[in-house]
Design an enzyme around this catalytic site. Structure first.
Site, PDB file in Angstrom:
ATOM      1  N   HIS A   1       0.836  -1.210   0.000  1.00 52.14           N
ATOM      2  CA  HIS A   1       0.000   0.000   0.000  1.00 52.14           C
ATOM      3  C   HIS A   1       0.865   1.253   0.000  1.00 52.14           C
ATOM      4  CE1 HIS A   1      -2.646   2.955   2.364  1.00 52.14           C
ATOM      5  NE2 HIS A   1      -3.084   2.953   1.116  1.00 52.14           N
TER       6      HIS A   1
ATOM      7  N   HIS B   1      -1.925   1.131   8.265  1.00 52.15           N
ATOM      8  CA  HIS B   1      -3.291   1.105   7.734  1.00 52.15           C
ATOM      9  C   HIS B   1      -3.944  -0.264   7.874  1.00 52.15           C
ATOM     10  CE1 HIS B   1      -1.595   4.677   5.610  1.00 52.15           C
ATOM     11  NE2 HIS B   1      -2.712   5.175   6.098  1.00 52.15           N
TER      12      HIS B   1
END
Length: 174
Positions: A102, A121
């Site tokens: 990510h 995250h």
């Protein structure tokens, strides 16, 4: 008059459907021809790097590695259970990039569920299932390194199945 409109509409629908089928068939033929004729990208030459020996590994204690170059952190893990892409006598030794796909945040291994996790995250990747993303913000699975074990138990990395985060090419320097 109403009957003539319905007939025109029916004829229009038939012509539209026939035309659509013809166009779809032509498009498929064009795509197939283009795909077959498209040149294949040259294969990437990955370095073969010795990572460790089977005797160096302890179940659920990742060994920090660097592959395919010194700027690419990874983990070599003996899971204790067979895994997709696993090598060794038990098929339980795997290796992954430890950069979250990510945003490149370092990943941590959690032995309880055999996952690599991103604290930023909350993306989670299943080490038993070839780095398959379980949840989180990442939009792709984790990059798994292809391994080989020789007769002496030496473990070698010989390639990988996807791009490492932030790279257009996995091999930057060797």
């Amino acid at each position: 008059m109403e009957r003539e409109c319905k007939n025109l509409a029916e004829v229009g629908r038939r012509q539209f459907l026939k035309g659509s089928v013809a166009v779809a068939g032509a498009a498929t033929a064009t795509v197939s021809t283009q795909t077959a004729a498209a040149p294949r990208a040259p294969g990437v030459e990955y370095p073969v790097v010795r990572l460790a020996n089977l005797a160096d590994l302890v179940v659920d204690q990742p060994l920090r590695i660097r592959y395919p170059d010194r700027r690419s952190p990874g983990a070599l893990i003996k899971l204790g259970v067979p895994a997709e892409g696993g090598v060794g006598p038990d098929g339980d030794v795997v290796a992954f990039s430890t950069m979250c796909p990510h945003q490149g945040i370092p990943l941590n291994y959690v032995a309880a569920d055999k996952t690599l996790n991103c604290f930023s995250h909350y993306s989670r990747f299943d080490c038993e299932k070839a780095g398959f993303q379980i949840w989180g913000h990442a939009t792709q699975n984790l990059t798994q390194f292809r391994l080989r074990v020789d007769d002496a138990g030496e473990i070698f990395a010989e390639g990988m199945d996807d791009l490492i985060f932030g790279r257009l090419s996995n091999v930057l320097d060797v």
